[in-house]
Design an enzyme around this catalytic site. Structure first.
Site, PDB file in Angstrom:
ATOM      1  N   THR A  39      49.118  28.045  17.604  1.00 13.85           N
ATOM      2  CA  THR A  39      50.285  28.258  18.452  1.00 13.85           C
ATOM      3  C   THR A  39      51.541  27.951  17.637  1.00 13.85           C
ATOM      4  O   THR A  39      52.459  28.767  17.549  1.00 13.85           O
ATOM      5  CB  THR A  39      50.207  27.325  19.673  1.00 13.85           C
ATOM      6  N   ALA A  72      39.099  28.327  17.848  1.00 10.50           N
ATOM      7  CA  ALA A  72      40.333  28.557  18.599  1.00 10.50           C
ATOM      8  C   ALA A  72      41.563  28.046  17.835  1.00 10.50           C
ATOM      9  O   ALA A  72      41.443  27.453  16.755  1.00 10.50           O
ATOM     10  CB  ALA A  72      40.235  27.895  19.964  1.00 10.50           C
ATOM     11  N   HIS A  73      42.710  28.263  18.405  1.00 13.49           N
ATOM     12  CA  HIS A  73      43.985  27.920  17.768  1.00 13.49           C
ATOM     13  C   HIS A  73      44.076  26.429  17.448  1.00 13.49           C
ATOM     14  O   HIS A  73      43.650  25.592  18.223  1.00 13.49           O
ATOM     15  CB  HIS A  73      45.184  28.347  18.609  1.00 13.49           C
ATOM     16  N   ASN A  74      44.651  26.160  16.277  1.00 10.27           N
ATOM     17  CA  ASN A  74      44.970  24.794  15.855  1.00 10.27           C
ATOM     18  C   ASN A  74      43.750  23.930  15.559  1.00 10.27           C
ATOM     19  O   ASN A  74      43.868  22.702  15.467  1.00 10.27           O
ATOM     20  CB  ASN A  74      45.857  24.094  16.906  1.00 10.27           C
TER      21      ASN A  74
END
Lengths: 345, 345, 345
Positions: free
Chosen positions: B216, B235-237
Site C-alpha cells: 500500500t 499480500a501487500h506489505n
C-alpha cells in the site's frame, strides 16, 4: 435444426411436433421461443408449465402435454449433446496469424490455427485442427496432437507433450520447474535442476490457472480422460490416472499417484509420494497424509474414512456438553476440580 | 563428459572406471546406457543391481561392484550439481526479439535476451545475461538484475525490482494492487490507492501462478534466497525472510512477516499482521491466527504446537467411544440421559 | 499541492501551516520531507513525534503540536483520497499500440488505450477512457465499459461483459469453461458445452490470477461494487452480490449465490448450489456445505455458528485431559479399561 432431426442424430424418440425449429438452448426459467431446454427428473417437472422453451429433453416418466419433447434415458447427457450440435464452437480459421511468431523449425499442420500474438518455439509441432487462441506460448520441442484447444495465455514449457482432443482453459501452465532443492554445505537451498517434462494424454481437460510442474527426472503424466478444474496444483512427478477428476484449488504434492476414476474434490490436498487408489473419493478440503485405498471415501484433515469422520464430527459438536456432564459425574463422586479447569462454561 | 572429469569438478572420489562417458541423467529405474543416476541411502541400494545406468552417485557406505561410482557425502546435492553440469539450460541467444516491444527509454543489457512478444515499459532496466522468455510484460520502471530468468507470461508491475539470479516460473504476477479498501460515508468500499512496490532480492525463486501484491505504502519484500512454490498468495506489505520456504497454495495476509529459514507448507495460511519466527515450521493446511515463535512447529487450524496437536488429533479419534463410556458411567451413577442426547450411537 | 488545497478538496479543516507543499505519501516511520502521512487513532499517535512527514491526517482527538494536520472523522478514508489526488495513476496515452492486434469489426473508443501486444477479437467493444495494459486478450464479442483498467495478461473469453470502472489485476481469467461433465453410456465423462457467459457489473475489482468461469447456460454474475482478491475461484453460474467481498484463495462451487455485503475470508470454500445470505461473514478457512443465514458469522469446516465454534475449539483443546479424567472416574467406579484403550497418555 428441427427437433425431429435432433432426435435422429441422438437416436431418441420425439413426442409431439417434431417440426419445431431449434435456434438456441437455455434453462427452463430463462428459455425463450426457439430454445431447447431440459428436465433432469420429476422434481423439476413442475417448472415445465411456465417455460417458454419450444421443446424439452425429458425422461420418459415426465409428462409434457403440448410441449414437443425428446425422450431420453439420460436427459443431462442428451441435452449436452444437443447443445454441441446446435451451438458448435466457432473455430478460428486455419492458418498462422500474422502477429504470431512461429520458429522456422516448428511444424504446424495446415489445418491448425495459431492465433494472434502466439509464439511457437524451435522444433515444436502442432497437429491437425488444433487451435491456439491468442497469446499462447509454446517453448521449444512442445508437441500438440490433433483437435486440441489451447486457450489464451496458456504456457507449455520445453518438451511438454499433449495427446489428441486436449483442452486447456486460459492461463494454464504446463512444465514449470518442480519445487526441488537440496541443502548445500552451508545449509542454503540449492536448486535441483528439473530436467523431466509433462505429458498430457488424449481427452484431458485442464481448467484456468492450473499449474502442472515438469518432472525432476522423467515425466509428470496426466492420463487419458482426466478432468482437472481451475487453480489446481500438480507437482513434479505426479501421475494422474485415467478419467480421474480433480476439482478446483486442490493440490498434489510431488510424486503422488492418483488412480483411475478417482475423484479429489475442491481445496483438498495430498502430501507427496502418496497413492490415491482407483475410484477413491477425497472430499472437499480433505487433507491426505497417507495412502487412500481403492474405492475408499475419505473426509477431513487429517483425512479419515467417511463413516468414522461423520461420527467424529457429530461427537465434536456434542463435546462442550460432554465436558459439563463429565464435571457433574466427578462432583457426584466427590472428585475435585482438576488442575487448570474452572467451572465448565 | 567423462565420470573422471565430473569427479574433478565436484571434488569427489571416483570408484571404478572413470573413463565412462556420461550423456544424460535419470532415475535408477529409468536410466539407460550413458545415463548417470544416484542412490541417496542404503535403502535404495538394492535397486542398483537392476539399473542400466552407466554410473551412479552414491554415499560411501553403498557397495557398487562393477558399476562406476562417484562417492559423495551428499549424493542428492552432488547429483543435482552433476545434472546442472551435464544438462545446462539452453539459453536463448542474447538480443531483443523482433516481435517484442521495448520502450525507447528502457535499458536492456547487450547480453540479455528479450523473447518473442515481450513488452518492456518506459525506464525499465534489464541486467546482464538475464532472460525474458516469451510474453513477459514489464511495466514502466521495473528493474531486473543480472542472470535472472523470467518465464513466459510473467507480469511485473510498476517499480518492481528483482535482484540477481532471480527465477520466475510462468505466469508469476509481481506488483498487482494489494487488497485495500476503506468504507466511505455510505458504507461502500472505496479503493485505497496502492502506491508501494515489490522488491525481490537475490537468488529468490517463485513458482508458476504465484502472486505477490505491491505494498500500500513502501515495500512488499521477498528476501535473498527465499523459495516460493506455485499458486502462493503473498499480500501487500509482507516481508518474507532470507531462505524462507513457502510451499504451494499457501497464503499470507497483509503485513505478515516470515522469519529467516521459516517453512510454510502447502495450503497453509496466515492471517495478516502476524510474525512467523525464524526457522518456524508451519505444517500443511495449518491456519495461523497468531504469531509463531522462532523454531516452533505448528499444526492444524487453528494452529497449535506440534505435540499438543498430535494429542488432540488422537483424542478426537477416540471421542465417539469416550461419549459411550461417559454414558455408561452416568447410567451406573443413576444419572438420566441429558436433554438433547439420545442413546450413544 | 499545498495542504490547504487538499483540505479544500476533501472538505476538511487544517491545523497549523496549510502552505506546506505535499509531494508524496508514506507511513509515519518511512515518510521523508514532503510526505503526507496519517494516524488512524490515539494508539498510533505516539509515533508522531519521530516522523519526518511534513503533514499528517489525524482524527480530531490527536494532538499534533507544530506538525501541520488535516483533521478527519475518518483518517484512513481521507488519507486514501489524498493519495489518489497526490499520486494519480499514470494512464497510458489513448490509442491502439502498433504491436496490438485489433479486429476490424471491433469498436475501440478513441479515448481508450490498447497496450502493446493486446488482442481484441471480432465485434468486441471498448468504452471511453478504458485502459488495456500489455498482453490483454479479448475474445470475440467482449464488451468493456468506460473507465475500466485491465492489467497485463488478463483474458476475457467470448461474450464477457464488463460494466464501468471495473479493475482487473494481472492474470485474471473471465469466462473460461465451467467444469461440467455428464457420464456417458460407458461411464466416461463427456463434456457439457458451456455456452453461457460472465457479466461483471460496475465498480467491481478482481485480484491477480483469479478465475471466474462462464455459465453453463445463462450467466455467472459479479454484481456492482463487489471486491474479489487474488487466486479466487468462482465457478459457473455463481451470483456474487453487490459489495460482497471475497478474500484470497477462497472458492465458490457452481451455482452458489453470495448475498449483498457478505464477506468470505481467505481460503474459505463453499460447495455448489448454496446461498450465503446478505451481510454474512464466513471466516478464513471455513468450509461451507449448507446455506448461511443472512448476517450469520460462521467458522470452521464443517462451518458452524461463531459462538458454537469457539466453544467446540476450546473444548477440543481440553479433550486429552478430559479422557484422563474419564478414565479416573471409571477406575473409581470399578469399570475396566474399555477394549482398544490402553492407559491414557
Amino acid at each position: 435444426m428441427r427437433l425431429r432431426e435432433l432426435g435422429e442424430k441422438l437416436g431418441r424418440e420425439i413426442r409431439g411436433n417434431g417440426e419445431v425449429t431449434l435456434s438456441g438452448v437455455d434453462s427452463l426459467e430463462s428459455a425463450g421461443p426457439g430454445d431447447l431446454s431440459f428436465v433432469r427428473s420429476l422434481a423439476w417437472a413442475k417448472k415445465l408449465s411456465a417455460t417458454r422453451a419450444c421443446a424439452v429433453v425429458v425422461p420418459s416418466v415426465v409428462e409434457t402435454g403440448e410441449l414437443p419433447a425428446l425422450v431420453s434415458p439420460n436427459p443431462g447427457l442428451d441435452f449436452a449433446r444437443a447443445v454441441a450440435l446446435l451451438l458448435p464452437p466457432e473455430n478460428p480459421a486455419p492458418g498462422i496469424h500474422p502477429s504470431a511468431f512461429v520458429s522456422s523449425s516448428a511444424a504446424v499442420d495446415a489445418s491448425a490455427s495459431v492465433g494472434p500474438l502466439c509464439s511457437v518455439g524451435e522444433g515444436a509441432r502442432i497437429g491437425p485442427r488444433s487451435v491456439l487462441h491468442a497469446g499462447v506460448h509454446l517453448y521449444p520441442g512442445v508437441r500438440v496432437g490433433a483437435d486440441c484447444r489451447l486457450h489464451a495465455g496458456s504456457v507449455l514449457c520445453e518438451g511438454t507433450e499433449l495427446g489428441d482432443r486436449v483442452a486447456l482453459q486460459p492461463g494454464v501452465v504446463l512444465g514449470g520447474d518442480g519445487f526441488g532443492y537440496a541443502f548445500d554445505e552451508q545449509g542454503r537451498l540449492e536448486k535441483v535442476p528439473q530436467v523431466g517434462r509433462v505429458v498430457v494424454e488424449d481427452d484431458v481437460e485442464i481448467g484456468a490457472g492450473t499449474t502442472v510442474d515438469r518432472a525432476t527426472l522423467g515425466e509428470t503424466r496426466i492420463r487419458a480422460g482426466a478432468k482437472i478444474d481451475n487453480l489446481v496444483m500438480i507437482a513434479h512427478n505426479c501421475d494422474v490416472g485415467e478419467n480421474a477428476v480433480i476439482i478446483a484449488q486442490a493440490g498434489l504434492g510431488g510424486s503422488t499417484t492418483v488412480g483411475r476414476h478417482a475423484i479429489l474434490m475442491a481445496q483438498s490436498g495430498a502430501a507427496g509420494h502418496l497413492v490415491v487408489g482407483e475410484r477413491a473419493f477425497v472430499a472437499a478440503r480433505a487433507g491426505l497424509h497417507k495412502d487412500v485405498s481403492p474405492g475408499a471415501h475419505v473426509y477431513g484433515a487429517p483425512a479419515m474414512e467417511e463413516r468414522r469422520w461423520h461420527r467424529v464430527v457429530a461427537a465434536m459438536g456434542r463435546l462442550p456438553q460432554a465436558l459439563r456432564r463429565l464435571r457433574a459425574v466427578e462432583k457426584k463422586l466427590g472428585i475435585g476440580t482438576p488442575p487448570g479447569e474452572g467451572e465448565e462454561r
